[in-house]
Scaffold this motif. Structure first.
Motif, PDB file in Angstrom:
ATOM      1  N   ALA A  86      -4.487  -4.842  -9.924  1.00 15.26           N
ATOM      2  CA  ALA A  86      -5.592  -5.180  -9.033  1.00 15.26           C
ATOM      3  C   ALA A  86      -5.516  -6.646  -8.622  1.00 15.26           C
ATOM      4  CB  ALA A  86      -6.932  -4.890  -9.711  1.00 15.26           C
ATOM      5  N   PHE A  87      -5.291  -7.533  -9.581  1.00 13.67           N
ATOM      6  CA  PHE A  87      -5.254  -8.971  -9.283  1.00 13.67           C
ATOM      7  C   PHE A  87      -4.003  -9.327  -8.488  1.00 13.67           C
ATOM      8  CE2 PHE A  87      -7.836  -8.464 -13.051  1.00 13.67           C
ATOM      9  CZ  PHE A  87      -8.946  -9.202 -12.713  1.00 13.67           C
TER      10      PHE A  87
ATOM     11  N   VAL B 183     -10.092   1.761  -7.884  1.00 20.50           N
ATOM     12  CA  VAL B 183     -11.086   1.606  -6.804  1.00 20.50           C
ATOM     13  C   VAL B 183     -10.549   0.668  -5.734  1.00 20.50           C
ATOM     14  CG1 VAL B 183     -13.349   0.670  -6.234  1.00 20.50           C
ATOM     15  CG2 VAL B 183     -13.077   2.096  -8.257  1.00 20.50           C
ATOM     16  N   LEU B 184      -9.963  -0.444  -6.174  1.00 21.97           N
ATOM     17  CA  LEU B 184      -9.432  -1.418  -5.222  1.00 21.97           C
ATOM     18  C   LEU B 184      -8.287  -0.823  -4.414  1.00 21.97           C
ATOM     19  CD1 LEU B 184     -10.686  -4.183  -5.091  1.00 21.97           C
ATOM     20  CD2 LEU B 184      -8.663  -5.108  -6.176  1.00 21.97           C
ATOM     21  N   GLN B 185      -7.452  -0.033  -5.090  1.00 20.70           N
ATOM     22  CA  GLN B 185      -6.347   0.604  -4.381  1.00 20.70           C
ATOM     23  C   GLN B 185      -6.875   1.526  -3.290  1.00 20.70           C
ATOM     24  OE1 GLN B 185      -3.546   2.712  -6.812  1.00 20.70           O
ATOM     25  NE2 GLN B 185      -2.209   3.164  -5.090  1.00 20.70           N
ATOM     26  N   THR B 186      -7.932   2.293  -3.616  1.00 16.80           N
ATOM     27  CA  THR B 186      -8.517   3.180  -2.614  1.00 16.80           C
ATOM     28  C   THR B 186      -9.039   2.395  -1.426  1.00 16.80           C
ATOM     29  OG1 THR B 186      -9.239   4.465  -4.496  1.00 16.80           O
ATOM     30  CG2 THR B 186     -10.052   5.155  -2.362  1.00 16.80           C
TER      31      THR B 186
ATOM     32  N   LEU C 254      -4.182 -16.721 -11.810  1.00 18.52           N
ATOM     33  CA  LEU C 254      -2.730 -16.827 -11.995  1.00 18.52           C
ATOM     34  C   LEU C 254      -2.030 -15.537 -11.571  1.00 18.52           C
ATOM     35  CD1 LEU C 254      -2.414 -18.760 -15.383  1.00 18.52           C
ATOM     36  CD2 LEU C 254      -1.968 -19.588 -13.081  1.00 18.52           C
ATOM     37  N   MET C 255      -2.683 -14.389 -11.855  1.00 19.40           N
ATOM     38  CA  MET C 255      -2.091 -13.123 -11.408  1.00 19.40           C
ATOM     39  C   MET C 255      -2.051 -13.053  -9.883  1.00 19.40           C
ATOM     40  SD  MET C 255      -3.727 -10.376 -14.027  1.00 19.40           S
ATOM     41  CE  MET C 255      -3.305 -10.375 -15.760  1.00 19.40           C
ATOM     42  N   GLY C 256      -3.121 -13.536  -9.251  1.00 19.21           N
ATOM     43  CA  GLY C 256      -3.145 -13.570  -7.791  1.00 19.21           C
ATOM     44  C   GLY C 256      -2.066 -14.491  -7.247  1.00 19.21           C
ATOM     45  N   LEU C 257      -1.849 -15.606  -7.969  1.00 14.48           N
ATOM     46  CA  LEU C 257      -0.819 -16.568  -7.594  1.00 14.48           C
ATOM     47  C   LEU C 257       0.559 -15.891  -7.634  1.00 14.48           C
ATOM     48  CD1 LEU C 257      -0.990 -19.550  -6.891  1.00 14.48           C
ATOM     49  CD2 LEU C 257      -0.489 -20.088  -9.269  1.00 14.48           C
ATOM     50  N   ALA C 258       0.763 -15.041  -8.640  1.00 14.48           N
ATOM     51  CA  ALA C 258       2.050 -14.339  -8.743  1.00 14.48           C
ATOM     52  C   ALA C 258       2.219 -13.378  -7.570  1.00 14.48           C
ATOM     53  CB  ALA C 258       2.141 -13.590 -10.062  1.00 14.48           C
TER      54      ALA C 258
ATOM     55  N   GLU D 181       2.805  -2.174   0.870  1.00 13.78           N
ATOM     56  CA  GLU D 181       2.016  -0.936   0.924  1.00 13.78           C
ATOM     57  C   GLU D 181       1.305  -0.781  -0.418  1.00 13.78           C
ATOM     58  OE1 GLU D 181       3.246   2.521  -0.158  1.00 13.78           O
ATOM     59  OE2 GLU D 181       5.051   1.889  -1.204  1.00 13.78           O
ATOM     60  N   PRO D 182       0.133  -0.095  -0.430  1.00 19.87           N
ATOM     61  CA  PRO D 182      -0.680  -0.032  -1.653  1.00 19.87           C
ATOM     62  C   PRO D 182       0.098   0.478  -2.866  1.00 19.87           C
ATOM     63  CG  PRO D 182      -1.905   0.862   0.201  1.00 19.87           C
ATOM     64  CD  PRO D 182      -0.523   0.589   0.698  1.00 19.87           C
ATOM     65  N   GLY D 183       0.944   1.489  -2.657  1.00 23.45           N
ATOM     66  CA  GLY D 183       1.656   2.066  -3.794  1.00 23.45           C
ATOM     67  C   GLY D 183       2.538   1.076  -4.528  1.00 23.45           C
ATOM     68  N   SER D 184       3.116   0.121  -3.803  1.00 25.03           N
ATOM     69  CA  SER D 184       4.047  -0.795  -4.462  1.00 25.03           C
ATOM     70  C   SER D 184       3.333  -1.978  -5.108  1.00 25.03           C
ATOM     71  CB  SER D 184       5.110  -1.280  -3.486  1.00 25.03           C
ATOM     72  OG  SER D 184       4.544  -2.130  -2.527  1.00 25.03           O
ATOM     73  N   VAL D 185       2.245  -2.473  -4.510  1.00 20.60           N
ATOM     74  CA  VAL D 185       1.593  -3.627  -5.138  1.00 20.60           C
ATOM     75  C   VAL D 185       0.599  -3.205  -6.223  1.00 20.60           C
ATOM     76  CG1 VAL D 185       1.855  -5.390  -3.375  1.00 20.60           C
ATOM     77  CG2 VAL D 185      -0.003  -3.758  -3.188  1.00 20.60           C
TER      78      VAL D 185
END
Lengths: 324, 290
Positions: A62-63, A122-125, A215-219, A231-235
């Motif tokens: 999610a992050f 939820v975020l993926q949806t 930090l996860m968002g930074l990555a 695309e959603p499936g890969s991230v």
């Protein structure tokens, strides 16, 4: 390690990375190294909340995805430079982290972990249904072909990820050795007792979740330019959740060194396995190693080494005792 | 856009779906609700059951439900072994439950990748004479591929309810959930009772898997959707109350079906996790909490 020594080592590594990128021309190595360094950032970030504070986060995707999609939006809206993407990705994911932090008011232990898993879905949806960022089909991006000084853009991204990894490790090491780290360790050992002793548990947990999330968002922020197709499936891949918790668990989750050891070992092993065997089989290996470590060596490699060192010290002391 | 027929059909489909969700959630309701073991791997075992049923169906043309029931002993034994490993590695040492959670997460991953290696990412489905047909009640159509899983799911729930409330072992399981120490004082061995309960919970996965693949085609990564659903149902249902689990499953089924009908199927999954997040944040003891 003192702060000055850490900065010196970090500067050396960055320069070394730059020099290597002048000599080595095979692009594959930069792709592989980027992925491993990205895992160093994710594992280190996960460990700030999971290892130091004892809150197991299954929501790494999610992050990470939020960081990546923030970059996508920034690129689409105003063709933002990479620096802005990094800041934006970290900020948005950090905000989500802050929200998660307030969740810990009500949810402890297992319930918190399940909630983070739910959050990722939820975020993926949401992103699957958001047409602006490409929806379920995904979105192609055009990255600059070259970067000044570096030549190929992937080499530049490799250097950026190297700096991000050092930054993440530096933040984790600083937290660990400051009063914040001691407070977080108190929460991990016994949250009620810590609260009673006057540790500001909520504030510390908010710091941990926000920093970990940022930090996860930074990555994730440089990821769109790295793959040029989001695309959603890969991230939102579950691999990020498994790897980012398996790496600290295997390396050792109570120190900042652990996630690095775990990420480098497991990340390299996966890269090699992907090339030589198959990408599905290497995931199986990660799962088996994770379960084996969680059962047999819960303190990870760092814990094993410490135990060995302690035993040797004990032997030495014993030998001295006999001599005198 | 809104029409009564559409609404009634969505409602009926939701109720039918709910009966099936109950079957998937039973395993979590027992292992997580009663035994306090967050078995994240249960949905992936349901998946495993679905693929075993698929194999029997495509190779020998066996009826899916029959195949599901046939495999229950295998899942019973698997569950007992898994609990034994969990007990020896975590519970006995009093290690914090979080490491157990990571353990189950790892198991989930291993089984999922194993299924992926064996069967690939293609969607698989089963064939049976009755699957394509449906029952019509006025404007409402009840497709058999939903009706049979619902009936089977509700029957499974009823069976488990009767077992837990009427039999000696069932009451022992409820006893170990309330006070394992008192159970020990009564001369019973909590470990054996828990192992039985966990094995039973795991055995339901085989039947649930048969129902799952009957409702629609499956692929290995689908288990993640069911993690959210099953835990949402368990938490809403009041952690281990079997009746509550059924009611919560029906509610979730209806909510998802209505959302899918009126806002599009892509939002269906988000409903369960949204409900779960809300339930956890607002009322962690569930609607029917003890």
């Amino acid at each position: 390690m003192s702060q000055r020594a850490f900065l010196a080592v970090a500067a050396l590594v960055v320069v070394a990375g730059f020099l290597v990128s002048r000599v080595l021309t095979n692009q594959y190595y930069y792709f592989a190294a980027y992925v491993i360094l990205q895992y160093v950032v994710l594992a280190t970030a996960w460990n700030i909340l999971g290892g130091y504070t004892g809150y197991v986060n299954f929501g790494t995707p999610a992050f990470f995805a939020l960081g990546a999609y923030t970059s996508v939006v920034l690129i689409k809206m105003m063709n933002a430079p990479l620096g802005l993407q990094l800041v934006g990705g970290a900020a948005v994911a950090g905000l989500l982290g802050l929200g998660i932090g307030y969740l810990t008011l009500r949810l402890r232990g297992v319930f918190f972990s399940i909630a983070t898993l739910a959050l990722a879905v939820v975020l993926q949806t949401l992103f699957v249904n958001w047409e602006y960022t490409g929806g379920a089909r995904g979105l192609s991006l055009i990255r600059p072909a070259t970067a000044p000084l570096f030549g190929h853009y992937v080499q530049f991204l490799f250097e950026v990820m190297l700096i991000l990894a050092l930054f993440a490790v530096g933040v984790a090491a600083w937290i660990e050795h400051s009063w914040i780290g001691r407070g977080l360790a108190a929460i991990r050992d016994n949250e009620e007792a810590a609260e009673c002793m006057g540790v500001p548990t909520l504030r510390l947990k908010l710091v941990a979740t926000t920093v970990s999330g940022a930090l996860m968002g930074l990555a994730g922020a440089p990821f769109p330019y790295f793959v040029t197709f989001v695309e959603p499936g890969s991230v939102f891949d579950l691999n990020y959740a498994v790897n980012s918790l398996a790496m600290p668990m295997i390396g050792g989750s109570t120190t900042w060194v652990g996630p690095i050891i775990g990420a480098v070992l497991l990340g390299t092993a996966q890269q090699v396995a992907t090339v030589t065997i198959s990408s599905a089989l290497n995931l199986l290996i990660v799962g088996v190693i994770l379960v084996a470590f969680v059962i047999l060596a819960p303190e990870g490699i760092v814990g094993l080494i410490q135990r060995l060192a302690r035993r040797r010290e004990g032997d030495v002391r014993l030998a001295h005792g006999k001599a005198t | 856009m809104f029409s009564l027929d559409l609404f009634l059909n969505a409602l009926a489909a939701g109720v039918l779906l709910g009966g099936f969700y109950a079957a998937v959630s039973l395993g979590i309701a027992v292992s997580f609700g009663l035994l306090d073991i967050a078995n994240l791997a249960h949905p992936v075992f349901v998946m495993f059951g679905a693929y075993l049923v698929y194999t029997m169906n495509s190779r020998f043309g066996m009826d899916p439900i029959l195949a599901g029931v046939l495999f229950t002993p295998l899942f019973f034994v698997l569950g007992a072994l898994l609990y034994q490993l969990y007990y020896a590695s975590f519970e006995r040492k009093g290690a914090e439950s979080l490491r157990g959670l990571v353990f189950f997460f790892g198991i989930l991953f291993i089984v999922e990748v194993g299924l992926l290696l064996q069967f690939g990412v293609d969607y698989r489905l089963v064939e049976a004479r009755y699957i394509g047909e449906s029952l019509h009640l006025g404007p409402v159509g009840l497709p058999f591929r939903l009706l049979i899983p619902c009936v089977a799911g509700v029957s499974l729930t009823a069976l488990l309810y009767l077992f837990l409330s009427r039999t000696f072992y069932g009451r022992a399981i409820q006893g170990v959930a309330q006070d394992a120490f008192a159970l020990r004082l009564m001369g019973a061995n909590p470990f054996k009772v828990k192992r039985l309960a966990f094995a039973l919970a795991s055995a339901t996965a085989s039947v649930a898997g048969a129902l799952l693949i009957m409702i629609g085609p499956v692929e290995p990564a689908m288990n993640r959707e069911y993690i959210g659903r099953a835990f949402a149902v368990t938490v809403l249902g009041g952690m281990g109350s079997i009746g509550g689990t059924l009611v919560a499953a029906l509610m979730l089924g209806v909510a998802e079906s209505l959302t899918a009908t009126f806002y599009g199927p892509a939002w269906g999954v988000a409903v369960s996790f949204g409900v779960l997040l809300l339930a956890l944040a607002v009322r962690p003891s569930g609607l029917f909490g003890r």
